[in-house]
Design a protein around this motif. Sequence first.
Motif, PDB file in Angstrom:
ATOM      1  N   LEU A 297      -5.230 137.379  33.684  1.00  0.00           N
ATOM      2  CA  LEU A 297      -6.399 137.978  33.612  1.00  0.00           C
ATOM      3  C   LEU A 297      -7.609 137.508  34.066  1.00  0.00           C
ATOM      4  CD1 LEU A 297      -6.231 139.394  29.677  1.00  0.00           C
ATOM      5  CD2 LEU A 297      -5.984 140.551  31.882  1.00  0.00           C
ATOM      6  N   LEU A 298      -7.638 136.136  34.014  1.00  0.00           N
ATOM      7  CA  LEU A 298      -8.612 135.353  34.682  1.00  0.00           C
ATOM      8  C   LEU A 298      -8.549 135.234  36.376  1.00  0.00           C
ATOM      9  CD1 LEU A 298      -9.181 132.364  32.412  1.00  0.00           C
ATOM     10  CD2 LEU A 298     -11.074 134.080  32.821  1.00  0.00           C
ATOM     11  N   LYS A 299      -7.337 135.164  36.795  1.00  0.00           N
ATOM     12  CA  LYS A 299      -6.990 135.336  38.231  1.00  0.00           C
ATOM     13  C   LYS A 299      -7.439 136.717  38.926  1.00  0.00           C
ATOM     14  CE  LYS A 299      -3.501 134.679  41.701  1.00  0.00           C
ATOM     15  NZ  LYS A 299      -2.141 134.612  41.989  1.00  0.00           N
ATOM     16  N   ILE A 307      -8.945 143.866  34.910  1.00  0.00           N
ATOM     17  CA  ILE A 307      -7.539 144.603  34.555  1.00  0.00           C
ATOM     18  C   ILE A 307      -7.685 144.064  32.864  1.00  0.00           C
ATOM     19  CG2 ILE A 307      -5.273 143.662  34.347  1.00  0.00           C
ATOM     20  CD1 ILE A 307      -6.020 144.779  37.069  1.00  0.00           C
ATOM     21  N   GLU A 308      -7.314 145.087  32.408  1.00  0.00           N
ATOM     22  CA  GLU A 308      -7.317 145.040  30.699  1.00  0.00           C
ATOM     23  C   GLU A 308      -5.673 144.940  30.364  1.00  0.00           C
ATOM     24  OE1 GLU A 308      -8.899 148.863  29.835  1.00  0.00           O
ATOM     25  OE2 GLU A 308     -11.063 148.228  30.234  1.00  0.00           O
ATOM     26  N   MET A 309      -5.781 144.320  29.337  1.00  0.00           N
ATOM     27  CA  MET A 309      -4.083 143.796  28.521  1.00  0.00           C
ATOM     28  C   MET A 309      -3.825 144.929  27.668  1.00  0.00           C
ATOM     29  SD  MET A 309      -1.733 141.669  29.178  1.00  0.00           S
ATOM     30  CE  MET A 309      -2.522 140.125  29.919  1.00  0.00           C
ATOM     31  N   ASN A 310      -2.567 145.099  27.732  1.00  0.00           N
ATOM     32  CA  ASN A 310      -1.744 146.056  26.748  1.00  0.00           C
ATOM     33  C   ASN A 310      -0.277 145.384  26.546  1.00  0.00           C
ATOM     34  OD1 ASN A 310      -0.091 146.819  28.927  1.00  0.00           O
ATOM     35  ND2 ASN A 310      -1.199 148.814  29.266  1.00  0.00           N
ATOM     36  N   ALA A 311       0.218 145.950  25.468  1.00  0.00           N
ATOM     37  CA  ALA A 311       1.517 145.357  25.248  1.00  0.00           C
ATOM     38  C   ALA A 311       2.596 145.291  26.212  1.00  0.00           C
ATOM     39  CB  ALA A 311       2.108 146.148  23.860  1.00  0.00           C
ATOM     40  N   SER A 312       2.548 146.233  27.000  1.00  0.00           N
ATOM     41  CA  SER A 312       3.715 146.270  28.269  1.00  0.00           C
ATOM     42  C   SER A 312       3.407 145.312  29.126  1.00  0.00           C
ATOM     43  CB  SER A 312       3.687 147.901  28.889  1.00  0.00           C
ATOM     44  OG  SER A 312       3.974 148.709  27.841  1.00  0.00           O
ATOM     45  N   MET A 313       1.893 145.142  29.662  1.00  0.00           N
ATOM     46  CA  MET A 313       1.688 144.268  30.508  1.00  0.00           C
ATOM     47  C   MET A 313       2.137 142.461  29.919  1.00  0.00           C
ATOM     48  SD  MET A 313      -2.075 143.505  32.439  1.00  0.00           S
ATOM     49  CE  MET A 313      -2.078 145.425  33.041  1.00  0.00           C
ATOM     50  N   TYR A 314       1.667 142.498  28.801  1.00  0.00           N
ATOM     51  CA  TYR A 314       1.745 141.214  28.097  1.00  0.00           C
ATOM     52  C   TYR A 314       3.321 140.842  28.280  1.00  0.00           C
ATOM     53  CZ  TYR A 314       1.036 137.301  24.939  1.00  0.00           C
ATOM     54  OH  TYR A 314       0.922 136.159  24.179  1.00  0.00           O
ATOM     55  N   SER A 348      -1.722 152.979  23.142  1.00  0.00           N
ATOM     56  CA  SER A 348      -2.917 152.772  23.965  1.00  0.00           C
ATOM     57  C   SER A 348      -3.964 151.720  24.010  1.00  0.00           C
ATOM     58  CB  SER A 348      -3.686 154.259  24.003  1.00  0.00           C
ATOM     59  OG  SER A 348      -4.023 154.460  22.728  1.00  0.00           O
ATOM     60  N   THR A 349      -3.792 150.836  22.904  1.00  0.00           N
ATOM     61  CA  THR A 349      -4.577 149.894  22.618  1.00  0.00           C
ATOM     62  C   THR A 349      -4.786 148.757  23.697  1.00  0.00           C
ATOM     63  OG1 THR A 349      -4.025 149.938  20.387  1.00  0.00           O
ATOM     64  CG2 THR A 349      -5.226 148.042  21.042  1.00  0.00           C
ATOM     65  N   ARG A 350      -5.803 148.631  24.215  1.00  0.00           N
ATOM     66  CA  ARG A 350      -5.927 147.688  25.328  1.00  0.00           C
ATOM     67  C   ARG A 350      -7.060 146.657  25.011  1.00  0.00           C
ATOM     68  NH1 ARG A 350      -7.165 152.597  27.264  1.00  0.00           N
ATOM     69  NH2 ARG A 350      -9.083 151.977  28.023  1.00  0.00           N
ATOM     70  N   TYR A 351      -6.826 145.409  25.614  1.00  0.00           N
ATOM     71  CA  TYR A 351      -7.563 144.363  25.244  1.00  0.00           C
ATOM     72  C   TYR A 351      -8.400 143.717  26.344  1.00  0.00           C
ATOM     73  CZ  TYR A 351      -4.858 144.484  21.083  1.00  0.00           C
ATOM     74  OH  TYR A 351      -4.119 144.737  19.820  1.00  0.00           O
ATOM     75  N   GLN A 352      -9.463 143.320  26.364  1.00  0.00           N
ATOM     76  CA  GLN A 352     -10.169 142.259  27.510  1.00  0.00           C
ATOM     77  C   GLN A 352     -10.474 140.913  26.773  1.00  0.00           C
ATOM     78  OE1 GLN A 352     -13.144 145.058  28.765  1.00  0.00           O
ATOM     79  NE2 GLN A 352     -14.572 144.048  27.504  1.00  0.00           N
ATOM     80  N   LEU A 353     -10.806 140.061  27.632  1.00  0.00           N
ATOM     81  CA  LEU A 353     -11.204 138.606  27.422  1.00  0.00           C
ATOM     82  C   LEU A 353     -12.686 138.705  26.848  1.00  0.00           C
ATOM     83  CD1 LEU A 353      -9.899 136.348  30.161  1.00  0.00           C
ATOM     84  CD2 LEU A 353      -8.742 136.533  27.810  1.00  0.00           C
ATOM     85  N   ASN A 354     -12.931 137.930  25.732  1.00  0.00           N
ATOM     86  CA  ASN A 354     -14.174 137.796  25.316  1.00  0.00           C
ATOM     87  C   ASN A 354     -14.986 136.799  26.047  1.00  0.00           C
ATOM     88  OD1 ASN A 354     -16.524 138.211  23.827  1.00  0.00           O
ATOM     89  ND2 ASN A 354     -15.749 137.033  21.854  1.00  0.00           N
ATOM     90  N   LEU A 355     -15.554 136.936  27.238  1.00  0.00           N
ATOM     91  CA  LEU A 355     -16.337 136.012  27.967  1.00  0.00           C
ATOM     92  C   LEU A 355     -17.735 136.248  27.743  1.00  0.00           C
ATOM     93  CD1 LEU A 355     -14.273 136.140  31.483  1.00  0.00           C
ATOM     94  CD2 LEU A 355     -13.976 134.419  29.422  1.00  0.00           C
TER      95      LEU A 355
END
Length: 355
Positions: A297-299, A307-314, A348-355
Motif C-alpha cells: 500500500l505504501l509503495k 489503493i484500498e485493501m480488501n480480502a482478495s487483494m490481501y 465489499s469491505t475495504r481498508y486504508q492505512l491510518n496515516l
Amino acid sequence: MAIYNWQQKGWPDFRFSLDKVEDELFLFYEKLGRNSGVLEALTEETRKEIFSDIILAEADSLSSIAYAGKEDGSSKDKTVAGVTKLLNDVRQTFTEPLTRQQISTWHTMLAGDGGKKTSDIWRKDDEQLEIVSGILTSGRKEKTSSFLTPPAVQEEMKAFIGWFNSTAPGGTNEIRKAPVRAAIAYLYFKTISPIKGNNKSIAWFISEKAMYQTLGRPVVLGFLSAIEATQNDYFTALDKAQRSNEITPWIEYFIKMSLEGQQQTEKLIDLVLKRKMFFEKYGQQFGERQLAAIRFLLKEQANGNKIEMNASMYMHITQASKATATRDMQQLLDMGAFVFAGPEGGRSTRYQLNL
C-alpha cells in the motif's frame, strides 16, 4: 524540403519565449526552495529515506524505458540496479563537465553485463536512426510520427558537448534558468541520438545533470515521474520540437512538468513523514503478512496510486487463506493501523492505512 529541426537554417540555434510560463517558473523555484528547506530541517536518516524513494521511483520509470525491447537475456532487476547506480553517479559528479567518456560510462552502467564495448555504442556518420513515436489510444500504442536522426554524428556530438559545458554556471553562454537548460539539453541530445540504444534514458540523465549544475546542488526533482505519467503530451511536444527550431511549446511543457515534479516531491515528503510516524506507533505489532500488505500500500501511495485493501487483494499479496486474511485485517483495524475506506462488513469491505 526541411522536415526536421537539424535540416533547417540556424540549427541548433533554438528560439523560445517564456512569456506564458513565467508564473510556473516562479512557482517551481518557490516550491523547490520550500521542499529543500523542509528536507534540511529533517534528520539525516529521514533525508536519506526520501532521496532513496525518489531514486527508486525514477529508477523504476527509467528501467522500464531501458529494459523495453532488450534481447540480451538481462533481467529487469539488473536494469533497475544499473539505473540506480547511474542516478547516484549523476548526483555525485554533477559539477564535472560533460564528456563523451562520461556518457559511455553511463551507458555501461545502464546496460549492465549485457552492454557492448564502449567503441561499439556510438553511431557512425552514415548510420541514421529512424525513431518511431506513438500515443496510447484505447489501451494500444499507435504510430503517430517518425523522426530521422542527423548524420555527421561526431561533429554533432562535439557541438552538443561544447554547448552543454558553455551553458553551465560561469560558462560563456550560461543559461541561468535550470528547467530551461535541462529542457534544451534533453531535446538537443535526443535529436542527435548518437548511441545505438538507450538514447532516451541517457537524455534524462543529461537533463538531470543540467538541473543540478544550474541549481548548484543535487536536489529532489521528481520531474521524470511526472513526464512518464503524461506520455501522450510528451510525444506531442517532442514531435513538434524536432520539426522546428522554435521550441516554445517544448520549453513550456518541460517547465510545467518540472513544477509538477516539485508538487509530487512535496506530497512524497509528507508521505515519508507520515509513514515514519506510522511505523513508530504500530510497527512492533505487525506480523510478516501484515507488513507485506502494508508495504504494498505504501509503495502504491508513493507512486501516486490510491489503493484500498480488501480480502482478495490481501490474499493475493500474502498467499493467505480467506480466513487468515480476514483475521489479519481485523487485527490491523483493532490496533488502529487500518481504517474503513468503504462499506463495513461483507465482501465489499475495504481498508486504508491510518496515516
